[in-house]
Enzyme design. Structure first.
Site, mmCIF file in Angstrom:
data_model
loop_
_atom_site.group_PDB
_atom_site.id
_atom_site.type_symbol
_atom_site.label_atom_id
_atom_site.label_comp_id
_atom_site.label_asym_id
_atom_site.label_seq_id
_atom_site.Cartn_x
_atom_site.Cartn_y
_atom_site.Cartn_z
ATOM 1 N N PRO A 81 -20.053 10.143 22.371
ATOM 2 C CA PRO A 81 -20.998 9.895 21.328
ATOM 3 C C PRO A 81 -21.287 11.241 20.831
ATOM 4 O O PRO A 81 -21.526 12.526 21.283
ATOM 5 C CB PRO A 81 -22.347 9.533 21.970
ATOM 6 C CG PRO A 81 -22.257 9.318 23.463
ATOM 7 C CD PRO A 81 -20.761 9.678 23.580
ATOM 8 N N GLY A 85 -24.767 16.094 22.639
ATOM 9 C CA GLY A 85 -24.695 17.138 23.798
ATOM 10 C C GLY A 85 -23.609 16.932 24.815
ATOM 11 O O GLY A 85 -23.502 17.516 25.900
ATOM 12 N N GLY A 87 -20.355 17.405 24.099
ATOM 13 C CA GLY A 87 -19.204 18.177 23.894
ATOM 14 C C GLY A 87 -18.369 17.612 22.685
ATOM 15 O O GLY A 87 -16.945 17.831 23.142
ATOM 16 N N SER A 89 -17.635 17.794 19.699
ATOM 17 C CA SER A 89 -17.025 18.649 18.860
ATOM 18 C C SER A 89 -16.036 19.540 19.595
ATOM 19 O O SER A 89 -15.040 19.776 18.952
ATOM 20 C CB SER A 89 -18.148 19.482 18.115
ATOM 21 O OG SER A 89 -17.819 20.591 17.577
ATOM 22 N N ALA A 90 -16.373 20.074 20.652
ATOM 23 C CA ALA A 90 -15.485 20.992 21.434
ATOM 24 C C ALA A 90 -14.115 20.102 22.031
ATOM 25 O O ALA A 90 -13.122 20.526 21.732
ATOM 26 C CB ALA A 90 -16.347 21.555 22.665
ATOM 27 N N ALA A 91 -14.450 18.812 22.094
ATOM 28 C CA ALA A 91 -13.313 18.033 22.507
ATOM 29 C C ALA A 91 -12.452 17.842 21.259
ATOM 30 O O ALA A 91 -11.118 17.753 21.562
ATOM 31 C CB ALA A 91 -13.792 16.779 23.284
ATOM 32 N N ASP A 132 -18.472 24.697 26.333
ATOM 33 C CA ASP A 132 -17.936 23.359 26.054
ATOM 34 C C ASP A 132 -16.446 23.387 26.035
ATOM 35 O O ASP A 132 -15.697 22.358 26.397
ATOM 36 C CB ASP A 132 -18.479 22.880 24.795
ATOM 37 C CG ASP A 132 -20.203 22.616 24.975
ATOM 38 O OD1 ASP A 132 -20.793 23.262 25.869
ATOM 39 O OD2 ASP A 132 -20.768 21.972 24.051
HETATM 40 C C1 MEV Z 1 -24.239 23.101 24.243
HETATM 41 O O1 MEV Z 1 -23.650 22.058 24.920
HETATM 42 C C2 MEV Z 1 -24.538 24.420 25.010
HETATM 43 C C3 MEV Z 1 -25.377 25.280 24.404
HETATM 44 O O2 MEV Z 1 -25.620 26.240 25.445
HETATM 45 C C4 MEV Z 1 -24.572 25.895 23.278
HETATM 46 C C5 MEV Z 1 -23.331 26.615 23.946
HETATM 47 O O3 MEV Z 1 -23.304 27.027 24.779
HETATM 48 O O4 MEV Z 1 -22.569 26.876 22.946
HETATM 49 C C6 MEV Z 1 -26.763 24.846 23.902
#
Ligand code: MEV
Length: 312
Positions: A81, A85, A87, A89-91, A132
């Site tokens: 989703p 939080g 991840g 966008s990182a994935a 991430d």
């Molecule tokens: C986001 O998943 C985690 C944060 O610590 C940002 C980051 O580490 O880039 C809030």
């Protein structure tokens, strides 16, 4: 070659989010929800069939330019989703980096992919840590800036900060995520903490405290001690709340999960998104999260990192 399919997992943070941006320790585990991309050489740049506007996708643009700006068409499909939080966008960045590298005959080692994806995320958000992208590239479990790790993976430096990324043994513990359904972008939440920290000495102390208890969390994880780890997670949630990154919906889900859990906290950037409970009663935690309006995910861990699924 016509098309490359690559995928990369999402993650959740056991402890240390936000403080990790300032070089403090953090621990994250990859989860069995993946972002999948198919990249084909093409006459013009396309995303999901539409002529892609690269300025709307700054992280994809960064990776595209680093890989020789060869026009490609990218199809994306995600089971993570977004804005939660976990991840997503990182994935996406990790999967696109792997697929573009495969298209261009580049190196597919996870360190290069993690670094390229972090640069892309950093150039899009202007801030953040490599947690991430490293979790998504390596998979399984990672710890950042935890001394004495069992296997050092790589070091990443940016703007005078440095992160040592290590493999951690994925604990034999069960975690349930509870998602609020509220989308929250990471960049503004990281910025909020930065401003707070710059203005208030005690906010810096909170960030330091998160770093200290994350090291204790790592020891509890290594000892396979869910009681101690859970209580540190709940304490971490309180510290993150003081930093202003929790919200009523997250607090409600954390409170609801606690009677059935060793501990619970928001995970990732906060402001909405998801919480995580450490529990050996996953079905009951999932039920209570659902009854409070959240979407529960009983996640499985030990998830492989980035992989090229198919080249044809
Ligand atoms: C986001 O998943 C985690 C944060 O610590 C940002 C980051 O580490 O880039 C809030």
């Amino acid at each position: 070659m016509n098309a490359v399919t690559a995928s990369a997992p999402g993650k959740f943070v056991i402890m240390g989010e936000h403080a990790v941006v300032y070089g403090k320790p953090a621990i994250a585990l990859a989860i069995n929800r993946r972002f999948t991309v198919v990249v084909r050489k093409s006459k013009d740049f396309r995303i999901n069939g539409e002529r892609g506007n690269l300025s709307l996708n700054p992280h994809v643009r960064h990776i595209y330019e680093k890989n020789g700006s060869v026009p490609v068409s990218i199809s994306m499909e995600s089971a993570i989703p977004p804005g939660s939080g976990l991840g997503s966008s990182a994935a996406l960045s990790v999967a696109v980096s792997a697929a573009m590298r495969a298209v261009n005959g580049g190196s597919l080692d996870s360190e290069s992919i993690a670094k390229e994806a972090f640069d892309a995320e950093f150039s899009a958000q202007g801030r953040g840590s490599p947690m991430d992208t490293s979790a998504s590239a390596h998979g399984m479990g990672i710890a950042l800036n935890v001394p004495g790790c069992r296997e050092h993976l790589w070091n990443i430096e940016k703007n005078g900060r440095s992160w040592d990324v290590c493999d951690v043994a994925v604990p034999k513990m069960s975690f349930v995520l509870g998602c609020t359904g509220i989308r929250a972008a990471t960049g503004p939440l990281v910025e909020k903490v930065r401003k707070y920290k710059d203005r208030n000495r005690f906010a810096s102390d909170i960030v330091d405290e998160i770093g200290t208890i994350t090291l204790e969390g790592m020891e509890a994880l290594n000892r396979n001690d869910p009681v101690r780890l859970g209580s540190l997670m709940t304490y971490d949630h309180k510290l993150l709340s003081i930093l202003g990154v929790s919200c009523n919906e997250l607090n409600k889900l954390v409170d609801a999960a606690l009677p059935y859990s060793y501990g619970a906290k928001l995970t990732g950037a906060g402001g909405g998104g998801c919480m995580v409970a450490l529990t050996d009663r996953p079905a009951e935690v999932a039920d209570i999260i659902r009854s409070r309006g959240g979407a529960p995910y009983i996640v499985s861990t030990r998830e492989e990192g980035v992989r090229v699924e198919n080249i044809n």
